[in-house]
Motif scaffolding. Sequence first.
Motif, PDB file in Angstrom:
ATOM      1  N   ARG A  61      42.757  43.468  45.386  1.00 37.57           N
ATOM      2  CA  ARG A  61      41.803  44.256  46.178  1.00 37.57           C
ATOM      3  C   ARG A  61      40.788  44.988  45.315  1.00 37.57           C
ATOM      4  O   ARG A  61      39.616  45.082  45.668  1.00 37.57           O
ATOM      5  CB  ARG A  61      42.550  45.303  47.020  1.00 37.57           C
ATOM      6  CG  ARG A  61      43.221  44.780  48.268  1.00 37.57           C
ATOM      7  CD  ARG A  61      43.917  45.928  48.986  1.00 37.57           C
ATOM      8  NE  ARG A  61      44.566  45.519  50.207  1.00 37.57           N
ATOM      9  CZ  ARG A  61      44.277  46.005  51.408  1.00 37.57           C
ATOM     10  NH1 ARG A  61      43.335  46.912  51.538  1.00 37.57           N
ATOM     11  NH2 ARG A  61      44.928  45.590  52.477  1.00 37.57           N
ATOM     12  N   LEU A  62      41.265  45.524  44.184  1.00 30.39           N
ATOM     13  CA  LEU A  62      40.430  46.433  43.408  1.00 30.39           C
ATOM     14  C   LEU A  62      39.643  45.753  42.295  1.00 30.39           C
ATOM     15  O   LEU A  62      38.613  46.291  41.862  1.00 30.39           O
ATOM     16  CB  LEU A  62      41.290  47.550  42.809  1.00 30.39           C
ATOM     17  CG  LEU A  62      41.980  48.464  43.819  1.00 30.39           C
ATOM     18  CD1 LEU A  62      42.841  49.499  43.105  1.00 30.39           C
ATOM     19  CD2 LEU A  62      40.967  49.159  44.716  1.00 30.39           C
ATOM     20  N   LEU A  63      40.101  44.619  41.816  1.00 31.23           N
ATOM     21  CA  LEU A  63      39.461  44.014  40.649  1.00 31.23           C
ATOM     22  C   LEU A  63      38.790  42.682  40.938  1.00 31.23           C
ATOM     23  O   LEU A  63      38.221  42.070  40.027  1.00 31.23           O
ATOM     24  CB  LEU A  63      40.484  43.832  39.523  1.00 31.23           C
ATOM     25  CG  LEU A  63      41.104  45.118  38.973  1.00 31.23           C
ATOM     26  CD1 LEU A  63      42.053  44.803  37.835  1.00 31.23           C
ATOM     27  CD2 LEU A  63      40.030  46.104  38.519  1.00 31.23           C
ATOM     28  N   ALA A  64      38.846  42.211  42.169  1.00 31.05           N
ATOM     29  CA  ALA A  64      38.223  40.932  42.498  1.00 31.05           C
ATOM     30  C   ALA A  64      37.631  41.003  43.900  1.00 31.05           C
ATOM     31  O   ALA A  64      38.024  41.843  44.717  1.00 31.05           O
ATOM     32  CB  ALA A  64      39.243  39.799  42.408  1.00 31.05           C
ATOM     33  N   ASP A  65      36.691  40.128  44.158  1.00 31.07           N
ATOM     34  CA  ASP A  65      36.071  39.982  45.472  1.00 31.07           C
ATOM     35  C   ASP A  65      36.442  38.624  46.051  1.00 31.07           C
ATOM     36  O   ASP A  65      36.711  37.670  45.295  1.00 31.07           O
ATOM     37  CB  ASP A  65      34.546  40.084  45.367  1.00 31.07           C
ATOM     38  CG  ASP A  65      34.084  41.446  44.879  1.00 31.07           C
ATOM     39  OD1 ASP A  65      34.630  42.458  45.373  1.00 31.07           O
ATOM     40  OD2 ASP A  65      33.186  41.501  44.020  1.00 31.07           O
ATOM     41  N   PRO A  66      36.459  38.509  47.385  1.00 33.35           N
ATOM     42  CA  PRO A  66      36.737  37.195  47.977  1.00 33.35           C
ATOM     43  C   PRO A  66      35.822  36.128  47.381  1.00 33.35           C
ATOM     44  O   PRO A  66      34.618  36.343  47.205  1.00 33.35           O
ATOM     45  CB  PRO A  66      36.446  37.424  49.470  1.00 33.35           C
ATOM     46  CG  PRO A  66      36.738  38.883  49.680  1.00 33.35           C
ATOM     47  CD  PRO A  66      36.279  39.557  48.418  1.00 33.35           C
ATOM     48  N   GLY A  67      36.424  34.998  47.058  1.00 29.87           N
ATOM     49  CA  GLY A  67      35.672  33.917  46.423  1.00 29.87           C
ATOM     50  C   GLY A  67      35.767  33.892  44.921  1.00 29.87           C
ATOM     51  O   GLY A  67      35.468  32.874  44.290  1.00 29.87           O
ATOM     52  N   ASP A  68      36.174  35.011  44.308  1.00 30.80           N
ATOM     53  CA  ASP A  68      36.376  35.017  42.863  1.00 30.80           C
ATOM     54  C   ASP A  68      37.524  34.089  42.490  1.00 30.80           C
ATOM     55  O   ASP A  68      38.422  33.827  43.296  1.00 30.80           O
ATOM     56  CB  ASP A  68      36.701  36.435  42.364  1.00 30.80           C
ATOM     57  CG  ASP A  68      35.465  37.319  42.265  1.00 30.80           C
ATOM     58  OD1 ASP A  68      34.341  36.797  42.396  1.00 30.80           O
ATOM     59  OD2 ASP A  68      35.630  38.539  42.048  1.00 30.80           O
ATOM     60  N   THR A  69      37.500  33.624  41.246  1.00 31.45           N
ATOM     61  CA  THR A  69      38.504  32.672  40.769  1.00 31.45           C
ATOM     62  C   THR A  69      39.642  33.388  40.053  1.00 31.45           C
ATOM     63  O   THR A  69      39.404  34.290  39.245  1.00 31.45           O
ATOM     64  CB  THR A  69      37.866  31.656  39.810  1.00 31.45           C
ATOM     65  OG1 THR A  69      36.855  30.927  40.514  1.00 31.45           O
ATOM     66  CG2 THR A  69      38.905  30.679  39.267  1.00 31.45           C
ATOM     67  N   VAL A  70      40.866  32.989  40.368  1.00 25.93           N
ATOM     68  CA  VAL A  70      42.041  33.466  39.631  1.00 25.93           C
ATOM     69  C   VAL A  70      42.768  32.248  39.077  1.00 25.93           C
ATOM     70  O   VAL A  70      43.050  31.295  39.804  1.00 25.93           O
ATOM     71  CB  VAL A  70      42.973  34.335  40.517  1.00 25.93           C
ATOM     72  CG1 VAL A  70      43.355  33.630  41.798  1.00 25.93           C
ATOM     73  CG2 VAL A  70      44.226  34.745  39.741  1.00 25.93           C
ATOM     74  N   TRP A  71      43.001  32.259  37.773  1.00 25.55           N
ATOM     75  CA  TRP A  71      43.776  31.193  37.149  1.00 25.55           C
ATOM     76  C   TRP A  71      45.257  31.524  37.298  1.00 25.55           C
ATOM     77  O   TRP A  71      45.684  32.649  37.019  1.00 25.55           O
ATOM     78  CB  TRP A  71      43.436  31.077  35.671  1.00 25.55           C
ATOM     79  CG  TRP A  71      42.078  30.522  35.391  1.00 25.55           C
ATOM     80  CD1 TRP A  71      41.161  30.077  36.297  1.00 25.55           C
ATOM     81  CD2 TRP A  71      41.476  30.350  34.101  1.00 25.55           C
ATOM     82  NE1 TRP A  71      40.033  29.648  35.657  1.00 25.55           N
ATOM     83  CE2 TRP A  71      40.194  29.798  34.314  1.00 25.55           C
ATOM     84  CE3 TRP A  71      41.892  30.612  32.803  1.00 25.55           C
ATOM     85  CZ2 TRP A  71      39.325  29.504  33.266  1.00 25.55           C
ATOM     86  CZ3 TRP A  71      41.042  30.323  31.753  1.00 25.55           C
ATOM     87  CH2 TRP A  71      39.772  29.763  31.983  1.00 25.55           C
ATOM     88  N   ILE A  72      46.042  30.540  37.723  1.00 25.06           N
ATOM     89  CA  ILE A  72      47.471  30.719  37.915  1.00 25.06           C
ATOM     90  C   ILE A  72      48.209  29.565  37.236  1.00 25.06           C
ATOM     91  O   ILE A  72      47.646  28.491  37.023  1.00 25.06           O
ATOM     92  CB  ILE A  72      47.849  30.778  39.409  1.00 25.06           C
ATOM     93  CG1 ILE A  72      47.391  29.509  40.119  1.00 25.06           C
ATOM     94  CG2 ILE A  72      47.270  32.021  40.067  1.00 25.06           C
ATOM     95  CD1 ILE A  72      47.826  29.401  41.561  1.00 25.06           C
ATOM     96  N   GLU A  73      49.453  29.809  36.880  1.00 23.21           N
ATOM     97  CA  GLU A  73      50.254  28.781  36.229  1.00 23.21           C
ATOM     98  C   GLU A  73      50.662  27.694  37.221  1.00 23.21           C
ATOM     99  O   GLU A  73      50.914  27.973  38.401  1.00 23.21           O
ATOM    100  CB  GLU A  73      51.518  29.411  35.627  1.00 23.21           C
ATOM    101  CG  GLU A  73      51.228  30.429  34.542  1.00 23.21           C
ATOM    102  CD  GLU A  73      52.433  31.292  34.207  1.00 23.21           C
ATOM    103  OE1 GLU A  73      52.621  31.576  33.010  1.00 23.21           O
ATOM    104  OE2 GLU A  73      53.184  31.660  35.135  1.00 23.21           O
ATOM    105  N   GLU A  74      50.733  26.457  36.729  1.00 24.84           N
ATOM    106  CA  GLU A  74      51.183  25.327  37.533  1.00 24.84           C
ATOM    107  C   GLU A  74      52.205  24.517  36.737  1.00 24.84           C
ATOM    108  O   GLU A  74      51.851  23.909  35.722  1.00 24.84           O
ATOM    109  CB  GLU A  74      49.991  24.454  37.917  1.00 24.84           C
ATOM    110  CG  GLU A  74      50.355  23.198  38.674  1.00 24.84           C
ATOM    111  CD  GLU A  74      51.112  23.479  39.970  1.00 24.84           C
ATOM    112  OE1 GLU A  74      52.082  22.744  40.210  1.00 24.84           O
ATOM    113  OE2 GLU A  74      50.761  24.405  40.699  1.00 24.84           O
ATOM    114  N   PRO A  75      53.491  24.526  37.162  1.00 24.38           N
ATOM    115  CA  PRO A  75      54.021  25.226  38.335  1.00 24.38           C
ATOM    116  C   PRO A  75      54.074  26.727  38.086  1.00 24.38           C
ATOM    117  O   PRO A  75      54.053  27.171  36.940  1.00 24.38           O
ATOM    118  CB  PRO A  75      55.430  24.633  38.482  1.00 24.38           C
ATOM    119  CG  PRO A  75      55.828  24.274  37.074  1.00 24.38           C
ATOM    120  CD  PRO A  75      54.551  23.804  36.411  1.00 24.38           C
TER     121      PRO A  75
END
Length: 199
Positions: free
Chosen positions: A40-54
């Motif tokens: 909520r505080l550090l990103a806006d909708p549409g911003d990209t977040v890198w996540i681990e896979e899996p």
Amino acid sequence: MPALKSALCDYLRLSRSVNCHPEQILITQGAQQGFELIARLLADPGDTVWIEEPGYGGAQACFATAGLDTRPIPVDEEGMRPEALPADTAPPRLIYVTPSHQYPRGVTMSMARRLALLACAERHGAWIIEDDYDSEFRYTTPPVASLQGLADRAPVIYVGTFSKVLYPGLRLGYLVLPDGLIDGFRRANARLHLSLIHI
């Protein structure tokens, strides 16, 4: 809970090489609440977040609910591999990792990969969310220093919980925040989660 925060600081400094003072710690109702506040505080909708896979589905669901574009990054025996992404991949606003004990593969991110990830975050102006999942349970090797403690003013938010060492039903977690984020996160937490307004 000043005593809890002070004890946490001592523990994190000794066991995880986290650089912090008690005022940097924000107590939450588990890790999920921490992820929600960060999104909520550090990103806006549409911003990209890198996540681990899996990776950890709970964090992925939280970021997706916040309207973030989750971009899976492959994990190998050294941890997350940002260099495996195509050159035209959107830069991240957030990077979510479980470097001490990757979920679900259990690998530990190498020191070289940790330093490269910190450099990557600096280059993109991104925040790293260091979920220190299961870091307390190591039997054959000594712990590797946290990402947060590897560099001064590292762009890292350290996330921990008491669910493994105490009791999951407590739903008690915490964030270690960089100094510049403390006031904003405290105000948001007080507005959104009144039950924790005093801690």
